[in-house]
Design a protein around this motif. Structure first.
Motif, short mmCIF file in Angstrom:
data_model
loop_
_atom_site.label_atom_id
_atom_site.label_comp_id
_atom_site.label_asym_id
_atom_site.label_seq_id
_atom_site.Cartn_x
_atom_site.Cartn_y
_atom_site.Cartn_z
N MET A 1 0.84 -1.20 0.00
CA MET A 1 0.00 0.00 0.00
C MET A 1 0.89 1.26 0.00
O MET A 1 1.83 1.35 0.77
CB MET A 1 -0.90 0.01 1.24
N GLU A 2 0.59 2.17 -0.86
CA GLU A 2 1.41 3.38 -0.94
C GLU A 2 1.08 4.34 0.20
O GLU A 2 -0.03 4.32 0.74
CB GLU A 2 1.16 4.07 -2.29
N LEU A 3 2.06 5.21 0.49
CA LEU A 3 1.90 6.12 1.63
C LEU A 3 0.65 7.01 1.47
O LEU A 3 -0.13 7.19 2.41
CB LEU A 3 3.15 6.98 1.78
N ASP A 4 0.46 7.56 0.25
CA ASP A 4 -0.70 8.43 0.02
C ASP A 4 -2.00 7.72 0.33
O ASP A 4 -2.94 8.30 0.89
CB ASP A 4 -0.71 8.93 -1.43
N GLU A 5 -2.02 6.48 -0.07
CA GLU A 5 -3.23 5.69 0.15
C GLU A 5 -3.47 5.49 1.66
O GLU A 5 -4.61 5.59 2.14
CB GLU A 5 -3.05 4.32 -0.52
N ILE A 6 -2.37 5.23 2.36
CA ILE A 6 -2.49 5.04 3.83
C ILE A 6 -2.99 6.33 4.48
O ILE A 6 -3.86 6.30 5.35
CB ILE A 6 -1.11 4.64 4.43
N SER A 66 6.22 16.76 1.89
CA SER A 66 6.38 15.41 2.44
C SER A 66 5.56 15.26 3.71
O SER A 66 5.44 16.20 4.51
CB SER A 66 7.86 15.14 2.74
#
Lengths: 183, 506
Positions: A1-6, A66
Motif C-alpha cells: 500500500m502506498e503512503l498516500d493511500e495510507i 512530504s
C-alpha cells in the motif's frame, strides 16, 4: 500500500491505516519529543498526545509536501504548545556572547548529550532544539514561541553556555579519572 | 583532544537520532481516538438540541403571545381603501359607502377589478384547527382606489365560498397582492392571515347559507348576532392599536401581514379580524457606540502567576468603542455585527519577588524574577536572595467582533429591546510591568497564556429614542462573559459596559 493511500485511509479514520502510520513514524516523532521534553516520562506523554493531535489534524494534510516533514512540524508545535502553557511571561532579551568552540576529550554518548539538553531550562531547551537541531531561524522561533528575536538569541547563547560548561565539566572529570586511573 | 563547534557537534550527533519508541502506547492512542469520536458526536447532539430548543422556545413564545391575545372588536376590518393620490389610507367606520365596497353579488366580477389576487386557500377542519365552511359566503374586499387613473385595485380575501370550497385559513398563509397603480409598482403584501373559528353553528347562524351577503345584510347580520363588523382604515394606522401597519411608498405599497378573525361578542375568538403586522421600513442600521467598561472576574485569580492568586488585585475602568451594522429581519428581530476596541488593565498589589541585582547599576535583573506566594514572602530566610515588593500592571487589548440577535420588546417612540449573542475577540497586544517599591520599572514582557483568539457571551438590554426620523440615540447596558481568555487558568473575566451612541437607518 502506498503512503498516500495510507494517509487517505487515515483521513477516513481507519484504525489499521493509523496503526501503520504510528509504526512508520513513531521513532522519528518520538525523537522530537525526547529532545524537546525535560524527561523521558514527559516525552512519552507528549508523544501520545501528539499522535492523537496528528490523527485529528490529518485531514489538513493536502499532499503538497512530504508527510514526514508535516508530521514533524505538527509534533514539534504540539510539544512547544505544552511548554508555552507553563510559563506565562517570557524572559526579556539579554544577549551574552558564548565562544562557539568546545573541546571534546572523549566521544560523548548520544544519550548523555540528550540528558544535557533535557536538563536545560525549558525555554533555553526549546530555542536550542529549534535553532541548532531543527534549523529554524530566530525569526521563526520568535513567532513559534511568541517571544522576540532578541530573546531567542539570548536564550540560545545561554543554552550553549550551559551545554559547554557541562561538556567541559565532563572533560575535567575525565582528566581526573585518567590521572588517578579511575577507569 | 578535539576542538569542535558546539552547534555542529550536536547536529552531527542528532542527525540520525531515531530512538525506540513506546510501542505499547498505540493501544492507548487507539482507545482515545475511539472515545473522542463518540464524544464528538455527543457534543454535536447536545449542540443541535440546544439550537432546536432555542428555536422551539422562540416560536412557542411568539405563538402563545398571539393565541392569548383577546381580539378587540374594533380591530375587525373588512375593507381597505387606499387613495393613491394622497398616498394615505382612508379609514371609514360603519361602512361609508364611498370608501368601502362590499360586493353585493356573491360572484365578484373580475372585469370591474384590476389585479384581483387570491393567493392562498387552504382547507381545514374546525376541530383540527382547520375549518371548512361550505355554506357561507363572505367576500371581504380590500379596495385600492386611484382617483387619477380610476385604476381600482381589489384584493379579495375570499373567506368563505359556497361552491368552491372556500376556506378559512387558520395558519400563517401569505396573501400577496401585486398592484400597479398609475404605472408605478405598488405591492400589497399580505403575509399573515389568521382566522379563528370555534363554532361552526354560530357561523352558520351568522351567515345565511344560501344568501348573498351585501354590505347592508352583513351589517344586519352582524347586528343581529352581536357581531361588530367594522371597516377600519386609519391614516395614522401606525399609532392606533389596530395592528395594522401599512407602508405606502411612491413606488411600493407594502402590507405585510393581515390577520382575519371571525368572532361573536359572546365568544371574542369568533371575530373576523383582518390584521396587518410586521412592517419593516428601513432594514439596515449603522451605529457607533462607546461605553465605559467595568471589568471583574469571578475567581479573581492572577493571570500572571499562580503564586499571586492571594494578592490584592483590581481592574481599572476601561473604555470600549466601535461601529455596528444591523439588519432587521422583521419588525421585532434583527441581527447586528460590529467591530470594536476593548482593553483591560489589571493591577496586582503587594507582589513579593526575588531577583538578581545588577550591582554595577544597582538595578533588578528582569530575567531572573521569581514571584513569591504572599504566604511565604515573610520568611526571608527561605530565600537566598532578598525579597522585594512591588506592583504589577498588565494591560491587554482586544479587537472585538460581536454578532448579536436583537429582539424588540417595545416598539414605540422609545424602543426597548433585548440583545444576546457572542463576540470573537482577537488579541491586539499586551504588556506587563513591575513597579518596585524602590520605584524601579521592570518590563515583564508579554504574557504567553493569553489566547490570541477568544470568545465572549453577550447579553444586554437596549433603549433608543428618536432624534430625527432616521437617527436614534441608544443606551445599551450589557454584560460580556469571556470564555477562554487564558489558556491555562479559568480566570475568565466579565465586562459590564454601558454603551451609548447614535444610529442611522437606511
Amino acid at each position: 500500500m502506498e503512503l498516500d493511500e495510507i494517509i487517505k485511509k487515515c483521513q477516513k479514520q481507519e484504525p489499521k491505516a493509523q496503526e501503520i502510520i504510528y509504526k512508520l513514524y513513531g521513532s522519528k516523532l518520538f525523537a522530537i519529543c525526547l529532545k524537546y521534553s525535560s524527561s523521558h516520562a514527559d516525552a512519552q506523554d507528549h508523544f501520545q498526545d501528539g499522535f492523537l493531535h496528528l490523527f485529528n489534524k490529518i485531514n489538513q494534510f493536502q499532499f503538497k509536501g512530504s508527510f514526514e516533514g508535516w508530521a514533524k512540524r505538527l509534533m514539534t508545535n504540539h510539544v512547544l504548545q505544552q511548554y508555552r502553557k507553563t510559563s506565562h511571561l517570557e524572559i526579556v532579551k539579554e544577549i551574552a556572547d558564548v565562544p562557539e568552540i568546545v573541546e571534546i576529550e572523549e566521544e560523548i554518548e548520544l544519550n548523555e548529550l540528550l540528558k544535557y539538553i533535557q536538563e536545560l531550562p525549558t525555554q533555553y531547551r526549546l530555542v536550542f532544539n529549534l535553532y541548532v537541531l531543527d534549523s529554524y531561524s530566530h525569526k521563526e522561533i520568535s513567532e513559534m514561541l511568541g517571544i522576540s528575536e532578541g530573546t531567542s538569541k539570548s536564550n540560545l547563547s545561554r543554552a550553549k553556555k550551559i551545554l559547554k560548561d557541562k561538556i567541559e565539566m565532563r572533560n575535567s572529570l575525565d582528566k581526573t579519572d585518567k590521572k588517578y586511573n579511575f577507569q | 583532544m578535539n576542538q569542535n563547534n558546539l552547534e555542529k557537534y550536536f547536529q552531527e550527533k542528532f542527525k540520525d537520532f531515531e530512538p525506540d519508541f513506546p510501542k505499547e502506547s498505540w493501544q492507548n492512542i487507539s482507545n482515545q481516538i475511539k472515545s473522542k469520536k463518540t464524544k464528538k458526536n455527543y457534543i454535536w447532539y447536545k449542540f443541535s438540541g440546544l439550537i432546536a430548543m432555542l428555536f422551539l422556545g422562540f416560536f412557542t413564545f411568539n405563538s402563545l403571545k398571539d393565541i392569548n391575545k383577546i381580539p378587540d372588536k374594533n380591530e375587525i376590518e373588512n375593507s381597505v381603501v387606499i387613495d393613491e393620490n394622497n398616498k394615505t389610507l382612508n379609514s371609514t367606520k360603519n361602512n361609508k359607502e364611498n370608501d368601502t365596497n362590499i360586493s353585493k353579488n356573491n360572484k365578484t366580477n373580475p372585469t370591474d377589478l384590476n389585479n384581483l389576487n387570491i393567493i392562498k386557500e387552504e382547507n381545514k377542519s374546525r376541530k383540527e384547527s382547520f375549518t371548512r365552511i361550505q355554506k357561507n359566503n363572505i367576500n371581504t374586499n380590500v379596495l385600492i382606489n386611484s382617483n387619477k387613473t380610476n385604476n381600482l385595485k381589489l384584493i379579495k380575501i375570499d373567506s368563505f365560498s359556497k361552491n368552491s370550497n372556500a376556506n378559512i385559513n387558520k395558519n400563517n398563509d401569505d396573501l400577496i397582492a401585486n398592484n400597479s397603480i398609475s404605472n408605478k409598482k405598488s405591492i400589497i403584501k399580505i403575509d399573515y392571515v389568521e382566522n379563528k373559528l370555534e363554532s361552526n353553528n354560530q357561523i352558520e347562524k351568522t351567515f345565511n347559507s344560501n344568501e348573498e351577503i351585501n354590505s347592508s345584510s352583513l351589517k344586519d347580520t352582524t347586528k343581529n348576532n352581536n357581531l361588530s363588523f367594522n371597516t377600519t382604515i386609519s391614516d395614522n394606522i401606525y399609532n392606533e392599536k389596530l395592528k395594522n401597519e401599512i407602508n405606502i411608498d411612491t413606488s411600493n405599497v407594502v402590507i405585510k401581514t393581515f390577520k382575519i378573525e371571525l368572532a361573536s361578542n359572546i365568544d371574542s375568538s369568533k371575530v373576523l379580524n383582518l390584521k396587518e403586522r410586521n412592517v419593516v421600513k428601513n432594514r439596515w442600521e449603522i451605529s457607533t457606540l462607546v461605553a465605559p467598561i467595568f471589568i471583574n472576574s469571578i475567581k479573581n485569580n492572577s493571570t500572571i502567576s499562580n503564586n499571586l492568586n492571594e494578592n490584592d488585585k483590581k481592574y481599572y475602568q476601561s473604555l470600549s468603542y466601535g461601529a455596528y451594522i444591523q439588519y432587521q429581519f422583521t419588525s421585532k428581530i434583527g441581527v447586528r455585527l460590529g467591530v470594536s476596541h476593548i482593553n483591560s488593565l489589571q493591577e496586582t498589589n503587594n507582589v513579593a519577588f526575588t531577583t538578581e541585582v545588577d550591582l554595577k547599576n544597582n538595578i533588578f535583573k528582569q530575567n531572573s524574577i521569581h514571584f513569591l506566594n504572599t504566604n511565604s514572602k515573610d520568611n526571608q530566610e527561605l530565600f537566598s536572595r532578598k525579597v522585594n515588593e512591588g506592583t504589577i500592571k498588565q494591560e491587554i487589548n482586544f479587537i472585538e467582533i460581536p454578532l448579536e440577535l436583537n429582539y424588540s420588546l417595545i416598539d414605540k417612540k422609545i424602543k426597548i429591546n433585548v440583545l444576546g449573542g457572542a463576540s470573537l475577540l482577537i488579541l491586539n497586544g499586551d504588556n506587563s510591568y513591575l513597579k518596585t517599591n524602590q520605584n524601579q520599572f521592570i518590563n515583564l514582557g508579554n504574557a504567553s497564556n493569553i489566547n490570541s483568539i477568544n470568545y465572549s457571551l453577550n447579553f444586554g438590554f437596549g433603549a433608543s429614542y428618536p432624534i430625527f426620523s432616521q437617527m436614534r440615540f441608544h443606551l445599551q447596558p450589557s454584560v460580556r462573559y469571556h470564555i477562554n481568555t487564558f489558556s491555562e487558568n479559568n480566570n475568565n473575566p466579565y465586562y459590564l459596559g454601558i454603551f451609548s451612541g447614535l444610529s442611522f437607518k437606511f
